[in-house]
Structures are given as C-alpha cells and as structure tokens.
Design an enzyme around this catalytic site. Sequence first.
Site: not given
Length: 232
Positions: A140, A155, A159
């Site tokens: 991402s 998150y 990533k």
Amino acid sequence: MTRQKTALVTGGNRGIGFEICRQLAADNIKVILAARDLQKGDKAMAKLDNPLVSCIKLDVTNDADLQSLSSKLESRELVVDILVNNAGISQGIRYSILNEPRELTAQTMDINFFGALRLSQIVVPFMQKNHFGRVVNISSGHGSFSKMDKQNPGYRFSKVAMNAMTVMLADEVKNDNILVNAMTPGWVRTRLGGLNAHRNVEEGAETAVWLCLLDDDGPNGEFFKDKATFSW
C-alpha cells in the site's frame, strides 16, 4: 512442453484478490483461490465459473491451515509457481500513533505481515526446488515513507514490514529464477477501500497480475504502482 503455471492467491474470495484470480484464470493460469472461510471461497469460485479455479481453506494466521498447505506441497498434491500475498485488514483508521490499542496493532500485523511472511517461508523453498517462482506482495502507499502520516499505525507498520520482507526475500532468491516484488493498487472501491475510492478492482489488480506473469528477466525486489516503480 511448458507446464501450466499455478497461482495461489490469499484473500481471493472478494475485492482485489477475487479480481486477481479472475484475471489470472483468464490468462490461462491455474488458480488456487485461498479463503479463510471455505464457504465464502466456494461461492467466489462458483461466481468465477472457470475450470482453472479451485478453492482451499487458508487462514494465514492458522497453524493447522498452514501445515495442511505445507503437507500438500511436500506430497506434490499442490504445486505453487506464483504466490500472491493479498490477505489483509485495515481497522485502525480512526486511531493515531499515540492511541491505537496494542491488540489492534498486533492483530493487523499478524494478518498483514506475519501471515505473508509465514506463507512465503512455506512456499518459496518449493519454488527454489522447481527453479521458478513469482511472489507478489499486495502492499500500500500507506507503507511508503513518502506517504507516511500519523493515522492507522498498525496498517502502516504492517505494510512497511511487508516492503522490507520483499527486498530481503528478493535478495535471498535472486539466483533461483524467482522474482519477488511489491505493489500498491491505489485507492480501490472494495470493502477495505470504501465506496468513495476512485479506482475499480480491475485497475487495482492490473499491476499485481502483470507482476505474476513477469518474464525471467523481469524486475526483482521493487515496489510498483501502475506498472511503474513507486517510492519506498
């Protein structure tokens, strides 16, 4: 005669994962659609309605599921030439670096990063034996330092870690005809991305599929968006 290649796609029952399965099967790749809920996986497989697509239960955090996959690879019941680490969650958007609960961060890391790492540790050694492999990590822009901010820390951590894993794994297999790359699909209209996202799943999956089908002289250990290199 060249053997038909087989791809394993985690989180393949919906969203970008489902579209990756569809596009790969349309390109004459056998697809193992992996879903943590087998009933949902079977429904997705039926919706694809392509004889090249099969389904397995695979929760990337579940030891029994991972051991079952390892046993099937060892017995040659399954062969995986292409691994797409797509399974992931994002649940801390309302939190910042100072207040995301530790349990939320840990759960996100367990699925998004450790799940991909453990699966790669199982699958890639078999790729090495076969002298061929493609690993595509669905990352991402939120894992890029060029896009970093204070929100959704778990998150983002997951990533960033996936991106580091991509570079390390690429170095590990650089002499084995295995190419390992990461990509960001951009902001895509899925359950994770939301309805306001400006990209459709076809656009989100396109670069991942391209990386799955790279020729042997393709890139290794890089980060892409729209088939162009993206800043780490």
